[in-house]
Design a protein around this motif. Sequence first.
Motif, PDB file in Angstrom:
ATOM      1  N   SER A  37      14.395  32.749  34.697  1.00  0.00           N
ATOM      2  CA  SER A  37      14.500  34.259  34.805  1.00  0.00           C
ATOM      3  C   SER A  37      15.107  34.195  36.355  1.00  0.00           C
ATOM      4  N   GLY A  38      14.587  33.525  37.394  1.00  0.00           N
ATOM      5  CA  GLY A  38      15.156  33.506  38.720  1.00  0.00           C
ATOM      6  C   GLY A  38      16.863  33.139  38.652  1.00  0.00           C
ATOM      7  N   THR A  39      17.103  32.090  37.881  1.00  0.00           N
ATOM      8  CA  THR A  39      18.511  31.615  37.739  1.00  0.00           C
ATOM      9  C   THR A  39      19.399  32.851  37.055  1.00  0.00           C
ATOM     10  N   LEU A  40      18.978  33.234  35.966  1.00  0.00           N
ATOM     11  CA  LEU A  40      19.735  34.343  35.204  1.00  0.00           C
ATOM     12  C   LEU A  40      20.057  35.434  36.110  1.00  0.00           C
ATOM     13  N   SER A  41      18.944  36.185  36.674  1.00  0.00           N
ATOM     14  CA  SER A  41      19.058  37.272  37.282  1.00  0.00           C
ATOM     15  C   SER A  41      19.853  36.973  38.637  1.00  0.00           C
ATOM     16  N   ASN A  42      19.690  35.887  39.370  1.00  0.00           N
ATOM     17  CA  ASN A  42      20.723  35.621  40.456  1.00  0.00           C
ATOM     18  C   ASN A  42      22.053  35.480  40.062  1.00  0.00           C
ATOM     19  N   VAL A  43      22.246  34.874  39.058  1.00  0.00           N
ATOM     20  CA  VAL A  43      23.830  34.577  38.592  1.00  0.00           C
ATOM     21  C   VAL A  43      24.314  36.012  38.123  1.00  0.00           C
ATOM     22  N   MET A  44      23.370  36.766  37.611  1.00  0.00           N
ATOM     23  CA  MET A  44      24.009  37.999  36.984  1.00  0.00           C
ATOM     24  C   MET A  44      24.462  38.868  38.371  1.00  0.00           C
ATOM     25  N   VAL A  45      23.502  39.077  39.183  1.00  0.00           N
ATOM     26  CA  VAL A  45      23.980  39.625  40.544  1.00  0.00           C
ATOM     27  C   VAL A  45      25.219  39.219  41.102  1.00  0.00           C
ATOM     28  N   ILE A  46      25.361  38.006  41.261  1.00  0.00           N
ATOM     29  CA  ILE A  46      26.713  37.133  41.846  1.00  0.00           C
ATOM     30  C   ILE A  46      27.587  37.619  40.931  1.00  0.00           C
ATOM     31  N   TYR A  47      27.584  37.617  39.739  1.00  0.00           N
ATOM     32  CA  TYR A  47      28.740  37.999  38.804  1.00  0.00           C
ATOM     33  C   TYR A  47      29.039  39.311  39.070  1.00  0.00           C
TER      34      TYR A  47
END
Length: 297
Positions: A37-47
């Motif tokens: 969950s943390g990887t997906l959410s942080n990658v989404m914000v950066i994207y």
Amino acid sequence: MPNASSWSASSPLLLLWEDSSGTRIFLSLLYAVLAISGTLSNVMVIYLVFSFKKLQTTSNAFIVNGCAADLSVCALWMPQEAVLGLLPPNSSSLRSAEYRLLRGGLLSLGLTVSLASHLLVAFNRYVLITKLPSVYQALYQRRHTGCMIGLSWALALLLVPLLPGLWTPGSAQQSPPRQTDGSSRYTALLLALAVLGQTALLLHCYLGIVRRVRGSAKRVSVLNFHLLHQLPFPAAPPPPRRAQRRLSSVSVLLLCCVFLLGTQPLVWVSLLGFFLRPAPPALQAASWLLLCSLSAL
């Protein structure tokens, strides 16, 4: 049998060796869920920030910096802990002091930059909302913003040799136990005081924002706490000004509550261990897990 002061000397999951396999499996699954969950959410914000020019603001630059730091915890450190928790206690991977220090370094690097980014975001919004535009523009030039981000990583790199000793004291077999325990206690005290000071500054910034937006509708519009509200998509009609001010104040207070819930248990557990007696190992582990879970939010 380990005592309370050496509860984390070898365990990858901040647990004692005699903890049940069921507990270790449960925490491994917890680490796996937080990692995904943390990887997906942080990658989404950066994207999102890099994909839309409207989102490329100074405040969001600090948010992206925090997301990059959180990825070192969620994408690099947590998966290792999830896997190592399923290994038998006598595994060579768990006994390797160098590997423990590497994992501890990843964790300290990510958490330090993440906490520094929280403070940078809070101070940026505080200046944006409570100071004159000329002051904000002079302080947050592109070069100054880059220096602030670089300093957050430089500070974290300077602290990397110090902080892993809190949970992975690889030199415990080479140093006298009393000396090792003493250094860990003083390191924990310094960490607690640093987090406590950072929390005080962050609360000062956000509570100052709350006081300001209560009487200014214009200041509410520049607060922009919700990243999705800045996306270039058709938006719903804005709510009434009073409701908008109330929503912004509630958003700030909820953010402060989440931050306090993640950081303060570790602070007070560390202070308790230094001035009185070490807290129970389970409480120490829970306080670290709460701090680490901030990276997945």
